[in-house]
Design a protein around this motif. Structure first.
Motif, PDB file in Angstrom:
ATOM      1  N   LEU A  22       4.833  -6.558 -18.388  1.00 28.91           N
ATOM      2  CA  LEU A  22       5.054  -6.817 -16.967  1.00 28.91           C
ATOM      3  C   LEU A  22       6.517  -7.148 -16.686  1.00 28.91           C
ATOM      4  N   LYS A  23       7.168  -7.816 -17.633  1.00 32.46           N
ATOM      5  CA  LYS A  23       8.589  -8.096 -17.474  1.00 32.46           C
ATOM      6  C   LYS A  23       9.392  -6.797 -17.495  1.00 32.46           C
ATOM      7  N   GLU A  24       8.947  -5.827 -18.296  1.00 29.79           N
ATOM      8  CA  GLU A  24       9.641  -4.534 -18.362  1.00 29.79           C
ATOM      9  C   GLU A  24       9.586  -3.781 -17.042  1.00 29.79           C
ATOM     10  N   VAL A  25       8.579  -4.066 -16.215  1.00 29.71           N
ATOM     11  CA  VAL A  25       8.500  -3.397 -14.905  1.00 29.71           C
ATOM     12  C   VAL A  25       9.041  -4.295 -13.792  1.00 29.71           C
ATOM     13  N   GLY A  26       9.747  -5.361 -14.200  1.00 23.99           N
ATOM     14  CA  GLY A  26      10.483  -6.144 -13.219  1.00 23.99           C
ATOM     15  C   GLY A  26       9.857  -7.436 -12.757  1.00 23.99           C
ATOM     16  N   THR A  41       7.819 -16.242 -14.700  1.00 20.39           N
ATOM     17  CA  THR A  41       7.402 -17.246 -13.720  1.00 20.39           C
ATOM     18  C   THR A  41       6.647 -16.639 -12.542  1.00 20.39           C
ATOM     19  N   ASP A  42       6.779 -15.346 -12.328  1.00 22.88           N
ATOM     20  CA  ASP A  42       6.105 -14.673 -11.211  1.00 22.88           C
ATOM     21  C   ASP A  42       4.850 -13.926 -11.640  1.00 22.88           C
ATOM     22  N   GLN A  43       4.473 -14.070 -12.898  1.00 23.45           N
ATOM     23  CA  GLN A  43       3.302 -13.340 -13.394  1.00 23.45           C
ATOM     24  C   GLN A  43       2.031 -14.165 -13.179  1.00 23.45           C
ATOM     25  N   THR A  79     -14.775  -0.112  -8.658  1.00 23.18           N
ATOM     26  CA  THR A  79     -14.329  -1.396  -8.121  1.00 23.18           C
ATOM     27  C   THR A  79     -13.243  -1.269  -7.065  1.00 23.18           C
ATOM     28  N   GLY A  80     -12.468  -0.190  -7.131  1.00 20.12           N
ATOM     29  CA  GLY A  80     -11.318  -0.063  -6.244  1.00 20.12           C
ATOM     30  C   GLY A  80     -10.138  -0.918  -6.658  1.00 20.12           C
ATOM     31  N   PHE A  81     -10.213  -1.540  -7.843  1.00 23.82           N
ATOM     32  CA  PHE A  81      -9.125  -2.400  -8.315  1.00 23.82           C
ATOM     33  C   PHE A  81      -7.931  -1.569  -8.754  1.00 23.82           C
ATOM     34  N   GLU A  82      -6.748  -2.117  -8.545  1.00 20.99           N
ATOM     35  CA  GLU A  82      -5.543  -1.573  -9.149  1.00 20.99           C
ATOM     36  C   GLU A  82      -5.271  -2.383 -10.419  1.00 20.99           C
ATOM     37  N   CYS A  83      -5.298  -1.721 -11.548  1.00 23.61           N
ATOM     38  CA  CYS A  83      -5.204  -2.415 -12.824  1.00 23.61           C
ATOM     39  C   CYS A  83      -3.957  -2.013 -13.594  1.00 23.61           C
ATOM     40  N   PHE A  84      -3.435  -2.956 -14.347  1.00 24.46           N
ATOM     41  CA  PHE A  84      -2.324  -2.704 -15.260  1.00 24.46           C
ATOM     42  C   PHE A  84      -2.930  -2.579 -16.646  1.00 24.46           C
TER      43      PHE A  84
END
Length: 331
Positions: free
Chosen positions: A140-144, A148-150, A270-275
């Protein structure tokens, strides 16, 4: 820096080699008891500088060379015979790589999880789930997204168990382990206490049974559509439980064999957006990252941020006395 990460799974295990975060090789082990020599041979070939081991319920970070008999027991909570393959693997690693191999904490013994959430829990997410969180932080850090924001719920749905870990501001704050949560493909998950009261006994191997596999009489790649929807519902319930601890969940991070097979169907339902994390073995890759950090490499900030070196106690802490006195084994 070359590091190794080991994940011992229900259906298979993985030993992975990484160089500063880039996976260079891995092997999948189908029968752990029979292939321990192959694991040792594989590690000798790459001579890693550090090895992180995602074994069971974990311990505070310790070198394998420091483990004693009580540590072995706390890692597996297994007293049944024959000796588990993971015990044999630990002994083999301890003999040759003991000074550079480390245990990894499970969710329960992390200081970032409030004590009240640990009451009468053992499985809040095994040590391999902590490894997967480490990988998620890096990806997640690699995508910006800074640590602290995760804010996310990690869902790891495998052959044996479905586990959920709550991450708030980059810290692990809660978890619902495979044996304390909802039914999965092969495990029943948490049981109604009235069912427990009717049981004559509950051997360790039953932890891995009683799931959808028992009802459907099929393999994980043969699940009919209707049953998939039942399983999706339980996964959504697990996510919603963990969202209570995260607050507004901005991400759902997923990994595991089940999603390798049914990712598109899950998203459609589910309609979820998943990483989605890597499809090989996210936990083994995360273990490589932790090994690098423990050895002072480029991922030391990940280890520091997760507060892994501050883990303490054992998974048997915070169990009510009335329950502990009924344990069938002295621990």
């Amino acid at each position: 820096m070359i590091t190794a990460g080991i994940d011992v799974g229900t259906k298979n295990s993985c030993v992975m080699i990484s160089e500063d975060g880039k996976v260079t090789d891995y092997i999948i082990i189908e029968n752990l008891r029979d292939e321990i020599n192959e694991i040792v041979r594989f590690l000798r070939e790459y001579t890693p500088q550090a090895i992180a081991c995602g074994f069971g319920y974990g311990l505070p970070v310790k070198r394998l060379s420091e483990l004693n008999e009580k540590d072995f027991t706390l890692l597996t909570l297994s007293f049944d015979r024959p000796i588990m393959g993971v015990r044999l693997l630990i002994e083999a690693l301890k003999g040759e790589f003991g000074e550079i191999s480390y245990t990894i904490p499970s969710v329960k013994i992390l200081p970032t999880v409030p004590a009240y959430r640990k009451l009468n829990k053992i499985d809040m997410g095994t040590s391999d789930k902590v490894c997967s969180v480490a990988l998620a932080l890096v990806k997640l850090k690699e995508v910006g997204i800074s640590f602290t924001d995760q804010n996310f719920v990690l869902v790891e749905a495998g052959y044996g168990f479905n586990s959920f870990v709550a991450v708030k501001n980059g810290k692990i704050v809660d978890g619902l382990g495979g044996s304390s949560g909802f039914p999965s493909f092969s495990s029943s998950g948490a049981l109604d206490l009235e069912v427990v009261a009717l049981l004559k006994g509950y051997p360790k191997n039953m932890v891995f049974k009683g799931g959808f596999k028992d009802f459907l009489k099929c393999e994980i790649d043969e699940i009919p559509d209707e049953a998939l929807h039942w399983m999706f519902e339980y996964i959504v319930k697990g996510i919603k439980v963990m969202e209570v601890s995260v607050g507004k969940c901005c991400q759902i991070v997923i990994s595991g064999r089940f999603f390798d097979l049914y990712y598109d169907e899950f998203v459609d339902y589910t309609g979820f957006e998943c990483f989605k994390l890597s499809s090989v073995k996210a936990s083994a890759e995360g273990a490589c990252i932790i090994a690098n950090g423990l050895a002072g490499g480029i991922f030391r900030k990940v280890v520091e941020y997760l507060e892994l070196l501050k883990a303490s106690g054992s998974v048997l802490d915070y169990i009510a006395h009335d329950l502990r006195k009924l344990f069938k084994y002295p621990i």
